[in-house]
Design an enzyme around this catalytic site. Structure first.
Site, short mmCIF file in Angstrom:
data_model
loop_
_atom_site.label_atom_id
_atom_site.label_comp_id
_atom_site.label_asym_id
_atom_site.label_seq_id
_atom_site.Cartn_x
_atom_site.Cartn_y
_atom_site.Cartn_z
N ASP A 1 0.83 -1.19 0.00
CA ASP A 1 0.00 0.00 0.00
C ASP A 1 0.87 1.25 0.00
O ASP A 1 1.99 1.22 -0.52
CB ASP A 1 -0.96 -0.02 1.21
CG ASP A 1 -2.30 0.60 0.88
OD1 ASP A 1 -2.36 1.84 0.84
OD2 ASP A 1 -3.29 -0.14 0.69
N HIS B 1 -3.84 6.02 3.33
CA HIS B 1 -4.57 4.83 2.90
C HIS B 1 -4.04 3.55 3.53
O HIS B 1 -4.80 2.72 4.06
CB HIS B 1 -4.49 4.76 1.37
CG HIS B 1 -5.38 3.74 0.74
ND1 HIS B 1 -4.96 2.46 0.45
CD2 HIS B 1 -6.65 3.82 0.30
CE1 HIS B 1 -5.94 1.80 -0.12
NE2 HIS B 1 -6.98 2.59 -0.23
N SER C 1 -11.07 -1.01 -1.20
CA SER C 1 -9.82 -0.93 -0.44
C SER C 1 -10.03 -1.27 1.02
O SER C 1 -9.12 -1.74 1.70
CB SER C 1 -9.24 0.48 -0.54
OG SER C 1 -8.69 0.72 -1.80
#
Length: 1431
Positions: A120, A348, A538
């Site tokens: 990520d 994220h 996600s």
């Protein structure tokens, strides 16, 4: 009804238990001021408690008796009041998938002994819930790598500190190591490694903005406002003392006013560019007994005791904060040559990790597997705005392989990243993904993508060549709607509208299961928030990754053997199928952890646990059957190859392969998908035929699955599946009327009913010659009023070997009953269009939507209609329309393409520690170098055609390029999808370095001639005219304006662009083609979408002996126009223009010295030879004498001082009136005897600490030589000044018109005399100023300096290139720092040098602007790196 509260006393108190209000033992707490405005829930915000107030029909009054006689009255109506508890369990949802029940049943299977790798944007180990495991002691994030290379620092340079522990950093700062730090160094030579790192690309842009804003507030705003106010005050005082118009002031007053104005301009310019200044820190690295130690000088002061001190994360798990925002750690590679600083390019990755494995004090907000460890693998590259790269993916995969081989097993990979591939049956990165699953047994979980609701929108991954990954769709439950989205009413659970849908383009199944796709979870510290709401697949993928960690934790503790295949099979077989949810979005259904674990335990002895079944369809090796190719009227047979493949197949015992046999029952879910019922399968490939009979299928999309069951154990579910998707499209009637599609409806008003998340899909075969479509929508509910429905429109056409994004429209549209909503989009004739309309999942209420789709079109039908060759002359277009269509053709060329050929292509092995795939598979790079020249400021995009627009499907794993200016400063970076991203470049030269990687060297050798294309945006678009008559097209006669195209073909012609227009367009040198758009419709909506890409290929450029700009040379970037002097850290400055043809060459050192301009001379350029014939009126002897003189003059500059002096004397003796000889000798003196320095730099150098002893004697001798040289310069300049008739020159330039026959020749001669005079004056003035500095007598020599200045400004402005160097010294002599600033800015516009920045810093230091001086030093560091950046 609302509960009503009235506060009567001044100290507010509530009692938790109202029954105890009359008792003194009542529990109390302070009530904050709250606005109660929701009918059911009010969050009180107190730390002690929340209050549940029971509803009552009557008013109760409560009074607390005490010292203040406080009163509190509560009036309650019939509705319920404040809810005591928040539904925290839905913030990070776990109940929906059985995770809570599983953990209650098996509390020890909480992720213990399991490691999840997070591919990520980076994970913050300091984020809430990610510090430790459940025991509160063990580190959770055990490894942290930046695989992108964005954080890499080149540390190859070694420096040995002196006896005081000092050394020079790459920023130029003197760094000091304390005795304690020196003692830690175990290097045999006591050397340390030094590097420099710009921290701007280690954080998201918003975080960087926060850091800069905080620094500005703390260190900049106050001193800068004071300085600006003082500058404004000085201007006001001057204006009050000197009334009248500024142009009428005497020259000495005028320059004072200019100086004050320029000082204020300087302050304003730096204010504007402050936010763009990059901050780079010195990095120091050396070995210690406990591994490598990194020191990062974030103070920028050089005291390394105060620097960040960080050990290798793998050994120390140390992190440090930069500016209280960014948490960083470090790794070291290649024996210290590379320092890897690990930051985060977005929040994220931390959010994803918290969902998968967050460990909190409250179990409600825990991640799914709170006791699982995390390995952070950053694959998002901060240089690309967090996009993943092939380099990062391969390095991350390689690191996982290494950890597995070292016994530090990675059990699960979560990748909530991805793109859309143009094809999925091949690709370097996908092959490595398969390898890590099939050979190393790692379970790979990937988000399916957020690109629905249209079909075939699954991203890559999970859509790769083999179905080895677990793809996850996003689900939202009623509890999530309440707790996360604050919805006023709960709706039935469903998938999110935007979650990507199956099938994959090749028919495979990309979505394995669905899971909760939203959470309010932890985020990095730099967000200044503990948690945030994020939603998407996600968030669904880490939920499944955490669930897999639970399963593996239990299997490990029960010693049950498993494989990625058995895990995926268990998830698929046991998922809860949601009958009311879109089947294309949920895969096999909603994840069910409990049942999956039971399935794994019950089938622990199954012989197929350690193998998978490869299903390949047809010659393209598709993963399924997908029929979407027009109207289907006959059956179609597909050959399907089925092959059992063992885990780690190459190392499997041959006996296991020999003994393998399974007897399968094949069951089709639909009668129109047919195959044999039984299959006996041993180790090897078996082929079966699947017949698809669509003849009885209604219009629309249909899916079927052929499942293979083991006849010995049917209960364990299918061993493999063959997914089938068939589309039967609507075919519109072909007649003279406009084709219009309307959906079938049972309603009288022909509307379609939509509930929240209702999806209506229509598949229409787009009519021939249709190029755009018009969708009309309207709510028909009469009682809706002004209420609107929120609809998600997604149209899609699948084109061969192109991703689903190539021809699609995605919009969220509000539709009401008041008026019709119209949307226009482009379509491709002859291909099936999916028209997908969905009511947004959170949009309440029922809506009746009436819609229709009208097709229109006009296009050119002849071959190669949209490519025009200038060399072929007139270009013909054969235009046809769907029905009668008004046309107003327009061809607009917007971009000019330059093809760059590599000047170098070098293949070399990469890092021996980071870029070697186990076992021993060395990755190589082919490093291409290209040169680009930008002759005029332009917006430019770059891409490598053979690699562009492919990442996962590419044969090569990397295609990153970096664009540098002439000072090696990075200007822009690009990768797989860079062709549409333009960067503004200023005039100058640039270097592009492109890296392509692969483990096979021979493949890299085959691409060594790869071109790069630079596309320049044209400032003024080129519009081409259309003609209906061929003859008119030739002669430029009557042009075609508006016209009508009916069903017959209409021919029009386009004439090539004239050379005159091309010259005026200022195209870049070596331009190969022009590109733009051709549009036909007159309809405005159609003109916006029905665009045809058009290419105009130019004739090959004529070769020229002297080109103003080679398309293959390179450039510097710009200083912001509003503040050119500040020289933004994100821009660069161009090189100086080439020497004019009439000028002699100038030694580069002399240019850097800033001590003059190029001498005007009659000397022909060296190497041009003698003239073809003697000049008119001259004998051969005279001609020979002049040629010899000119030849001698060219060597005055080049030779050593003694030889130059000798040649000079010979020339002057033979030609006493040849003034250029004096100037050329000055140039020689400046190049060999005078130091290069601007005024303040020169002065500060003279004022530096005086040496003693022998050094003092040496300096005296140097001073003597310097003085002698300057005096000689003055004398030589005087020779030119005395011999030049300045009055005659002034008289000549006072002429308005020169009517003499030889006026041109006279002008040339006068210009040469003037330029030589100006240069002589400038040289003299600079030499006088330098002597004055040496003698500390600047004030005494001010009159002499002014005298030179007044002579110069009679001929040119002070900022003219021929006089600007002296003007700079003149400004310094008057302490006019504002003027100095302005002149330096002018020089920077021609060529940016470090010396100019140093002078700017000295100017601000002299003014007392230390805050600006510090900023300029930062800009200097980032603008003049010593090396190119690492990839």
């Amino acid at each position: 009804m609302l509960n009503k509260f009235r506060v009567v006393h001044n100290k507010l108190r509530l009692y938790k238990n109202f029954e105890l209000l009359g008792q003194k033992a009542a529990i109390e707490f302070t009530l904050p001021s709250v606005s109660f405005c929701t009918p059911h829930l009010a969050y009180m915000g107190t730390e002690r408690s929340m209050v549940m107030i029971a509803s009552a029909a009557t008013t109760r009054q409560f009074r607390e008796h005490g010292e203040n006689s406080n009163k509190f009255e509560i009036m309650s109506m019939a509705t319920s009041g404040i809810v005591e508890s928040f539904p925290t369990g839905a913030l990070v949802p776990k109940a929906e998938t059985g995770v809570l029940n599983f953990l209650q049943k098996y509390p020890e299977y909480d992720g213990k002994d399991v490691t999840i790798a997070i591919f990520d944007s980076g994970v913050d180990p300091r984020a809430t819930g990610l510090e430790t495991l459940v025991d509160g002691k063990t580190i959770k994030v055990i490894e942290r790598y930046d695989c992108s290379g964005c954080g890499d620092v080149d540390m190859k340079k070694k420096v040995t500190p002196d006896e005081n522990g000092t050394l020079k950093g790459l920023s130029g700062t003197t760094l000091t190591l304390s005795p304690e730090l020196l003692a830690l160094n175990t290097d045999t030579d006591k050397a340390v490694r030094v590097g420099l790192k710009c921290f701007g690309d280690l954080v998201p842009s918003k975080v960087r903005d926060n850091i800069v804003a905080q620094a500005k507030l703390k260190h900049w705003d106050k001193p800068h406002k004071i300085a600006t106010a003082n500058a404004s005050r000085k201007i006001s005082e001057f204006e009050s003392q000197n009334t009248g118009e500024a142009p009428k002031l005497p020259w000495d007053k005028k320059i004072i006013k200019e100086n004050l104005d320029f000082e204020l301009e300087m302050l304003n310019s730096y204010e504007k560019v402050y936010n763009d200044v990059k901050t780079s820190y010195d990095c120091v690295l050396f070995p210690t007994a406990n591994g490598w130690l990194t020191l990062i000088d974030t103070t920028e002061q050089g005291n390394l005791d105060r620097a960040l001190r960080i050990g290798e994360y793998s050994k120390t798990h140390e992190t440090q904060n930069v500016d209280d925002f960014l948490s960083i750690s470090v790794n070291v590679h290649d024996e210290g040559d590379v320092l890897e600083i690990v930051g985060m390019c977005s929040p994220h990755g931390t959010h994803v990790s918290s969902i998968a494995s967050g460990n909190h004090s409250s179990r409600d907000v825990d991640g799914v597997a709170p006791n699982a460890k995390i390995v952070s693998m950053t694959i998002g590259d901060g240089r690309l705005g967090s996009m993943e790269t092939g380099t990062a993916l391969v390095r991350a995969i390689t690191k996982v392989m290494e950890l597995c081989r070292e016994g530090r097993r990675i059990d699960v990979i979560n990748m909530s990243y991805g793109e859309h591939a143009n094809w999925s049956n091949s690709g370097r990165v996908g092959d490595l993904m398969n390898e890590i699953v099939n050979k190393y047994g790692v379970v790979w979980v990937a988000s399916a993508g957020n690109h629905g609701p249209a079909l075939s929108t699954v991203g890559t991954p999970p859509d790769i060549s083999q179905p080895s990954l677990i793809g996850v769709g996003a689900y939202v439950s009623p509890q999530m709607m309440e707790a996360e989205y604050a919805m006023r009413d709960k709706l039935p659970g469903n998938v999110y509208t935007w979650t990507s849908r199956d099938p994959c383009i090749d028919g495979g199944q990309g979505v394995t299961v669905c899971a909760p796709g939203g959470a309010i979870a932890s985020v990095p510290q730099f967000t200044m928030s503990k948690s945030q709401l994020m939603n998407g697949t996600s968030m669904a993928a880490p939920h499944v990754a955490g669930a897999v960690a639970l399963l593996i934790s239990g299997l490990k503790q029960q010693n049950i053997e498993y494989s990625p295949y058995s895990i995926k099979r268990a998830l698929s077989v046991t998922a809860t199928k949601l009958s009311y949810v879109d089947p294309f979005a949920q895969g096999h259904g909603l994840l069910n952890v409990e049942k999956a674990f039971e399935h794994l335990v019950e089938n622990r002895q199954s012989k197929d646990n350690m193998l998978r079944f490869s299903v390949r369809v047809g010659n393209n090796q598709a993963k399924g059957i997908h029929v979407r190719q027009g109207v289907l009227r006959n059956f179609i047979d597909f050959n399907v190859n089925i092959e059992p493949v063992f885990f780690n197949d190459k190392e499997t015992d041959p006996k296991d392969k020999f003994n393998f046999n399974v007897r399968l029952n094949l069951i089709s879910s639909q009668t129109w998908a047919q195959c044999g019922s039984f299959l006996d399968l041993s180790y090897g490939t078996r082929s079966i035929v699947v017949r698809i009979d669509p003849t009885g299928l209604p219009l629309g999309v249909h899916s079927a699955v052929i499942r293979a069951y083991d006849t010995d154990c049917v209960t364990k579910g299918p061993l493999f599946e063959i997914p089938v998707t068939v589309v039967q499209p609507h075919v519109l009637e072909s007649d003279l009327n406009t084709p219009i599609f309307e959906p079938a409806s049972s309603k009288g008003d022909n509307s379609v009913e939509f509930q929240p998340n209702t999806i209506q899909r229509d598949f229409i075969l787009v009519p021939d010659r249709a190029t755009w479509a018009v969708l009309r929508m309207r709510i028909t509910d009469p009682n809706r009023g002004k209420d609107t429905g929120k609809f998600f429109l997604h149209t899609n056409q699948l084109l061969p070997k192109q991703s689903c994004r190539k021809n699609e429209t995605m919009k969220i549209i509000s539709v009401s009953s008041d008026h019709e909503t119209t949307t226009t989009f482009r379509v491709k004739a002859g291909k099936i269009l999916e028209l997908c309309i969905a009511k947004y999942w959170s949009n309440y209420g029922q809506s009746h939507l009436k819609y229709s789709l009208e097709f229109r079109g006009v296009e050119a039908s002849n071959p190669n209609a949209y490519v025009m060759h200038a060399g072929k002359g007139i270009h013909k277009l054969e235009i046809e329309a769907l029905v009668a269509e008004d046309i107003l053709p327009q061809l607009q060329l917007k971009n000019a393409a330059v093809v760059l050929k590599p000047t170098e292509a070098k293949i070399s092995p990469l890092s021996a520690t980071r870029d070697v795939i186990p076992e021993g598979r060395q990755v190589y790079q082919n490093l291409f170098v290209y040169n680009l020249n930008v002759a005029k400021a332009a917006e430019v995009s770059l891409h490598a055609p053979i690699f562009n627009d492919s990442l996962y499907e590419s044969e090569f794993e990397s295609q990153m390029w970096m664009l540098y200016d002439g000072n090696k400063a990075l200007v822009a970076t690009g990768d797989a999808h860079s062709q549409n991203f333009f960067t503004k470049l200023e005039k100058g030269e640039y270097t592009i370095r492109l890296q392509v990687r692969h483990e096979k060297r021979d493949l890299l050798e085959k691409i060594s001639d790869a071109n790069l294309v630079a596309s320049f945006k044209l400032v003024n678009f080129l519009n081409l005219d259309f003609y209906e008559n061929y003859s008119h097209c030739i002669v430029g006669g009557r042009k075609l304006a508006a016209a009508v195209v009916r069903r017959s073909t209409r021919v029009v012609y386009i004439a090539p662009i004239s050379q005159e227009r091309l010259n005026k367009a200022n195209l870049p040198a070596q331009c190969a083609w022009l590109s733009g758009n051709l549009v036909f419709p007159k309809d405005e909506a159609g003109r916006r979408v029905a665009l045809h890409s058009f290419t105009y290929i130019l004739n090959p450029a004529e070769k020229k002996t002297n080109s103003s700009g080679n398309g293959n040379s390179s450039a510097n970037a710009t200083v912001a126009a509003a503040a050119p002097a500040a020289v933004s850290a994100n821009t660069t400055k161009p090189k100086a223009p080439a020497t004019p043809p009439a000028a002699t060459s100038v030694n580069p050192a002399n240019s850097a010295a800033g001590d003059g301009v190029t001498t005007q001379t009659d000397t022909p350029p060296e190497g041009n030879g003698s003239p073809a014939s003697p000049k008119k009126g001259k004998t051969n002897s005279d001609e020979y004498s002049e040629i010899l003189r000119d030849f001698q003059c060219t060597h005055i500059v080049k030779c050593e001082p003694e030889m130059a002096e000798k040649i000079y004397n010979e020339v002057v003796e033979a030609h006493p009136k040849h003034l250029q000889a004096h100037l050329l000798l000055i140039q020689n003196i400046e190049a060999t005897q005078l130091k290069s320095a601007f005024p303040l730099t020169f002065t500060n150098g003279q004022k530096s600490e005086k040496p003693v002893g022998e050094n003092a004697d040496q300096q005296k001798e140097e001073q003597k030589k310097l003085r002698s040289a300057l005096e000689r310069v003055i004398k030589l300049a005087e020779n030119v000044i005395v011999e030049t008739d300045a009055e005659a020159l002034l008289s000549y330039y006072g002429l308005k018109n020169d009517t003499r026959p030889d006026a041109a020749k006279i002008k040339t001669n006068m210009d040469k005399q003037r330029n030589n005079l100006i240069e002589a004056l400038s040289k003299k003035g600079i030499a006088i100023a330098k002597l004055a500095v040496l003698d500390d007598s600047l004030k005494d020599r001010l009159a002499d300096i002014n005298d030179v200045y007044t002579h110069i400004i009679k001929f040119v402005d002070a900022n003219d290139s021929k006089a600007i160097q002296f003007a700079l010294w003149h400004a310094y002599a008057h302490a006019h720092y504002g003027r100095m600033y302005k002149y330096i800015v002018k020089l920077i516009e021609d060529k940016r040098t470090r010396e100019q920045y140093d002078e700017l810093a000295a100017i601000n230091s002299a003014l007392g602007h230390e805050h600006i001086t510090a900023v300029i030093k930062r800009m200097t560091v980032s603008s003049f790196p010593s090396t190119y950046r690492l990839f």
